[in-house]
Design a protein around this motif. Structure first.
Motif, PDB file in Angstrom:
ATOM      1  N   LEU A 125      25.644  37.738  10.557  1.00 21.83           N
ATOM      2  CA  LEU A 125      25.867  38.563  11.739  1.00 21.83           C
ATOM      3  C   LEU A 125      27.298  38.442  12.252  1.00 21.83           C
ATOM      4  CD1 LEU A 125      22.418  37.949  13.447  1.00 21.83           C
ATOM      5  CD2 LEU A 125      23.153  39.961  12.137  1.00 21.83           C
ATOM      6  N   TYR A 126      27.705  37.277  12.732  1.00 24.25           N
ATOM      7  CA  TYR A 126      29.082  37.144  13.240  1.00 24.25           C
ATOM      8  C   TYR A 126      29.471  35.675  13.293  1.00 24.25           C
ATOM      9  CZ  TYR A 126      26.763  36.050  17.716  1.00 24.25           C
ATOM     10  OH  TYR A 126      25.976  35.500  18.694  1.00 24.25           O
ATOM     11  N   HIS A 127      30.773  35.428  13.435  1.00 27.43           N
ATOM     12  CA  HIS A 127      31.279  34.058  13.553  1.00 27.43           C
ATOM     13  C   HIS A 127      32.474  34.045  14.489  1.00 27.43           C
ATOM     14  CE1 HIS A 127      34.861  34.336  10.719  1.00 27.43           C
ATOM     15  NE2 HIS A 127      34.240  35.475  10.502  1.00 27.43           N
ATOM     16  N   TYR A 128      32.846  32.844  14.951  1.00 28.22           N
ATOM     17  CA  TYR A 128      33.951  32.719  15.899  1.00 28.22           C
ATOM     18  C   TYR A 128      34.438  31.273  15.957  1.00 28.22           C
ATOM     19  CZ  TYR A 128      29.963  31.332  18.845  1.00 28.22           C
ATOM     20  OH  TYR A 128      28.830  30.743  19.332  1.00 28.22           O
ATOM     21  N   PRO A 129      35.694  31.072  16.385  1.00 28.84           N
ATOM     22  CA  PRO A 129      36.211  29.715  16.562  1.00 28.84           C
ATOM     23  C   PRO A 129      35.742  29.130  17.890  1.00 28.84           C
ATOM     24  CG  PRO A 129      37.888  31.289  17.181  1.00 28.84           C
ATOM     25  CD  PRO A 129      36.721  32.093  16.664  1.00 28.84           C
ATOM     26  N   MET A 130      36.016  27.843  18.059  1.00 30.73           N
ATOM     27  CA  MET A 130      35.731  27.156  19.317  1.00 30.73           C
ATOM     28  C   MET A 130      37.043  26.781  19.995  1.00 30.73           C
ATOM     29  SD  MET A 130      32.375  26.931  19.452  1.00 30.73           S
ATOM     30  CE  MET A 130      31.553  25.497  20.125  1.00 30.73           C
ATOM     31  N   LEU A 131      36.981  26.619  21.312  1.00 27.48           N
ATOM     32  CA  LEU A 131      38.155  26.219  22.085  1.00 27.48           C
ATOM     33  C   LEU A 131      37.901  24.868  22.740  1.00 27.48           C
ATOM     34  CD1 LEU A 131      38.967  29.506  24.076  1.00 27.48           C
ATOM     35  CD2 LEU A 131      39.884  28.795  21.868  1.00 27.48           C
ATOM     36  N   LEU A 280      25.698  46.270  12.834  1.00 29.74           N
ATOM     37  CA  LEU A 280      27.013  45.633  12.942  1.00 29.74           C
ATOM     38  C   LEU A 280      28.143  46.655  12.859  1.00 29.74           C
ATOM     39  CD1 LEU A 280      26.439  42.500  10.689  1.00 29.74           C
ATOM     40  CD2 LEU A 280      26.939  42.459  13.141  1.00 29.74           C
ATOM     41  N   ALA A 281      27.925  47.725  12.099  1.00 30.70           N
ATOM     42  CA  ALA A 281      28.961  48.736  11.908  1.00 30.70           C
ATOM     43  C   ALA A 281      29.060  49.727  13.061  1.00 30.70           C
ATOM     44  CB  ALA A 281      28.711  49.502  10.607  1.00 30.70           C
ATOM     45  N   SER A 282      28.159  49.651  14.029  1.00 24.03           N
ATOM     46  CA  SER A 282      28.181  50.621  15.129  1.00 24.03           C
ATOM     47  C   SER A 282      29.380  50.372  16.041  1.00 24.03           C
ATOM     48  CB  SER A 282      26.890  50.538  15.940  1.00 24.03           C
ATOM     49  OG  SER A 282      26.811  49.303  16.638  1.00 24.03           O
ATOM     50  N   PRO A 283      29.996  51.416  16.582  1.00 23.61           N
ATOM     51  CA  PRO A 283      31.189  51.242  17.426  1.00 23.61           C
ATOM     52  C   PRO A 283      30.957  50.354  18.644  1.00 23.61           C
ATOM     53  CG  PRO A 283      30.947  53.540  16.759  1.00 23.61           C
ATOM     54  CD  PRO A 283      29.698  52.839  16.329  1.00 23.61           C
ATOM     55  N   ASP A 284      29.796  50.457  19.262  1.00 25.29           N
ATOM     56  CA  ASP A 284      29.527  49.648  20.454  1.00 25.29           C
ATOM     57  C   ASP A 284      29.520  48.169  20.121  1.00 25.29           C
ATOM     58  OD1 ASP A 284      28.588  49.205  23.258  1.00 25.29           O
ATOM     59  OD2 ASP A 284      26.815  48.478  22.213  1.00 25.29           O
ATOM     60  N   ILE A 285      28.869  47.790  19.026  1.00 22.80           N
ATOM     61  CA  ILE A 285      28.817  46.375  18.656  1.00 22.80           C
ATOM     62  C   ILE A 285      30.202  45.894  18.217  1.00 22.80           C
ATOM     63  CG2 ILE A 285      27.800  44.713  17.056  1.00 22.80           C
ATOM     64  CD1 ILE A 285      25.975  45.797  19.339  1.00 22.80           C
ATOM     65  N   GLY A 286      30.936  46.748  17.513  1.00 21.82           N
ATOM     66  CA  GLY A 286      32.297  46.385  17.136  1.00 21.82           C
ATOM     67  C   GLY A 286      33.167  46.111  18.346  1.00 21.82           C
ATOM     68  N   ARG A 287      33.042  46.956  19.373  1.00 23.77           N
ATOM     69  CA  ARG A 287      33.839  46.754  20.591  1.00 23.77           C
ATOM     70  C   ARG A 287      33.445  45.463  21.301  1.00 23.77           C
ATOM     71  NH1 ARG A 287      32.413  47.357  25.483  1.00 23.77           N
ATOM     72  NH2 ARG A 287      30.517  48.529  24.952  1.00 23.77           N
ATOM     73  N   ARG A 288      32.129  45.228  21.425  1.00 21.11           N
ATOM     74  CA  ARG A 288      31.659  44.005  22.083  1.00 21.11           C
ATOM     75  C   ARG A 288      32.151  42.758  21.359  1.00 21.11           C
ATOM     76  NH1 ARG A 288      27.110  44.275  25.585  1.00 21.11           N
ATOM     77  NH2 ARG A 288      26.386  46.411  25.960  1.00 21.11           N
ATOM     78  N   HIS A 294      34.625  37.681  18.425  1.00 22.92           N
ATOM     79  CA  HIS A 294      33.689  37.468  17.340  1.00 22.92           C
ATOM     80  C   HIS A 294      34.023  38.399  16.178  1.00 22.92           C
ATOM     81  CE1 HIS A 294      30.630  36.272  20.702  1.00 22.92           C
ATOM     82  NE2 HIS A 294      31.516  35.327  20.468  1.00 22.92           N
ATOM     83  N   ALA A 295      33.849  37.919  14.969  1.00 25.48           N
ATOM     84  CA  ALA A 295      34.084  38.730  13.769  1.00 25.48           C
ATOM     85  C   ALA A 295      32.783  38.850  13.005  1.00 25.48           C
ATOM     86  CB  ALA A 295      35.141  38.080  12.887  1.00 25.48           C
ATOM     87  N   ASN A 296      32.471  40.053  12.517  1.00 27.24           N
ATOM     88  CA  ASN A 296      31.158  40.226  11.887  1.00 27.24           C
ATOM     89  C   ASN A 296      31.121  39.650  10.472  1.00 27.24           C
ATOM     90  OD1 ASN A 296      31.175  42.235   9.682  1.00 27.24           O
ATOM     91  ND2 ASN A 296      31.786  43.704  11.244  1.00 27.24           N
ATOM     92  N   LEU A 297      29.905  39.331  10.055  1.00 26.78           N
ATOM     93  CA  LEU A 297      29.661  38.747   8.733  1.00 26.78           C
ATOM     94  C   LEU A 297      28.791  39.681   7.898  1.00 26.78           C
ATOM     95  CD1 LEU A 297      28.934  34.979   9.545  1.00 26.78           C
ATOM     96  CD2 LEU A 297      30.810  35.860   8.164  1.00 26.78           C
ATOM     97  N   ALA A 298      29.037  40.971   8.027  1.00 23.35           N
ATOM     98  CA  ALA A 298      28.218  41.951   7.315  1.00 23.35           C
ATOM     99  C   ALA A 298      28.278  41.719   5.814  1.00 23.35           C
ATOM    100  CB  ALA A 298      28.698  43.360   7.649  1.00 23.35           C
ATOM    101  N   GLY A 299      27.189  42.052   5.147  1.00 24.06           N
ATOM    102  CA  GLY A 299      27.141  41.924   3.695  1.00 24.06           C
ATOM    103  C   GLY A 299      25.716  41.731   3.223  1.00 24.06           C
TER     104      GLY A 299
END
Length: 327
Positions: A125-131, A280-288, A294-299
């Protein structure tokens, strides 16, 4: 007839009888029976919001009803165990992270599930770094200043996390070991609670993400000092990586995926994977996701499986380094 041979014939007969029923179930799915998506994060967290949006998409795409069930507690392991014990029939899915599918099983002993044996990856679905995030009342504007401040406090500092064995907990443990200061670990039931505690001074620091903490940082109620990952967060380019400030090796991130119980038929896996990728490819989810860092992990499912296995190998090394285990 020898007993083992009888058992084999009975097993084959069972599979033969079950096959038509399974085929009918796949054809009827989801039908009038609601599909549960177990989500072990607190209500209102970024993961919870995404999960509910995905459930709405699935309801539109597949018909039927998809409901989100928050099973919070045990660093995500309570909800994960419930899915592991559910039938592999497509009516119970799981939206969860590498906290419950990688890190917690390496740290917490005696869990009632094995993530590799008991689950099948459906979709990344998605991944992200931590701060590294601190309370802004602390007189530190950089990571070095924070470490100096923490070392000057012989009683130690309070370290918040979203639970024992979570990704943020383990990153914070590794950081304080390498930096060389004392700390008291205070686990909370989820990201919103932990972030609020740091913003109010109940805890001094946490490793968390932009999705949970971004609004607090923009309002001056939290301060981000450095980030995990190989590059600076695109949404906060002023925040350096930990490697840039003298702490190399913090490249791990948090990721979320969609799972089913082991044995879920391939037809279900592929059908749900395809629709998750459309979501995941929908514009609304991409914007959010862009706004939250967050970066998506589609595949395909195999991509998520391979990503998961590589992450397990990385975290095995981190758990060995920190020595954190809980009986």
């Amino acid at each position: 007839m020898a007993e083992p041979a009888m058992r084999r014939r009975a097993l084959i007969a069972g599979f033969t009888l079950a096959a038509p029923a399974l085929a009918r179930a796949q054809a009827d799915w989801p039908g009038s029976r609601p599909v549960r998506i177990i989500q072990p994060s607190q209500a209102g967290s970024p993961a919870d919001v995404y999960c509910r949006l995905m459930a709405e998409h699935f309801t539109r795409a597949f018909g039927g009803t998809f409901v989100v069930e928050n099973r919070v507690g045990g660093t995500g392991t309570i909800g994960t165990a419930a899915v592991a014990q559910a039938p592999a029939d497509g009516w119970t899915l799981m939206f969860t992270s590498n906290t419950s599918h990688v890190v917690a099983p390496l740290v917490l002993r005696g869990l009632p599930y094995d993530p590799v044996r008991d689950f099948v990856a459906i979709a990344g679905l998605y991944h992200y770094p931590m701060l590294l995030i601190i309370n802004p009342a602390i007189p530190a504007k950089t990571t070095a200043e924070f470490v100096a401040w923490a070392k000057a406090r012989p009683q130690g500092v309070n370290m918040a996390s979203v639970g024992i064995g979570s990704v943020g907990h383990m990153m914070a443990e590794r950081f304080h070991l390498r930096a060389g200061f004392r700390r008291e670990h205070i686990p909370y039931r989820g990201g919103p609670s932990a972030i609020l505690a740091v913003s109010q001074g109940e805890s001094d620091y946490i490793f968390d993400n932009i999705g949970n903490s971004g609004a607090f940082m923009r309002e001056g109620r939290l301060r981000g000092l450095s980030a995990t990952g190989r590059s600076r967060p695109r949404q906060m380019p002023e925040v350096p990586t930990l490697a840039e400030v003298g702490y190399p090796g913090f490249v791990e991130d948090v990721w979320f995926g969609l799972w089913g119980a082991a044995g879920l038929p391939r037809g279900f896996v592929e059908k749900i994977n395809a629709e998750a990728n459309r979501w995941l490819a929908s514009p609304d989810i991409g914007r959010r996701m862009d706004e939250a860092g967050h970066a998506n992990l589609a595949g395909p499912p195999q991509k998520m499986h391979d990503y998961w296995m590589e992450d397990r190998r990385n975290w095995q090394e981190i758990v060995r380094e920190t020595g954190v285990t809980v009986e």
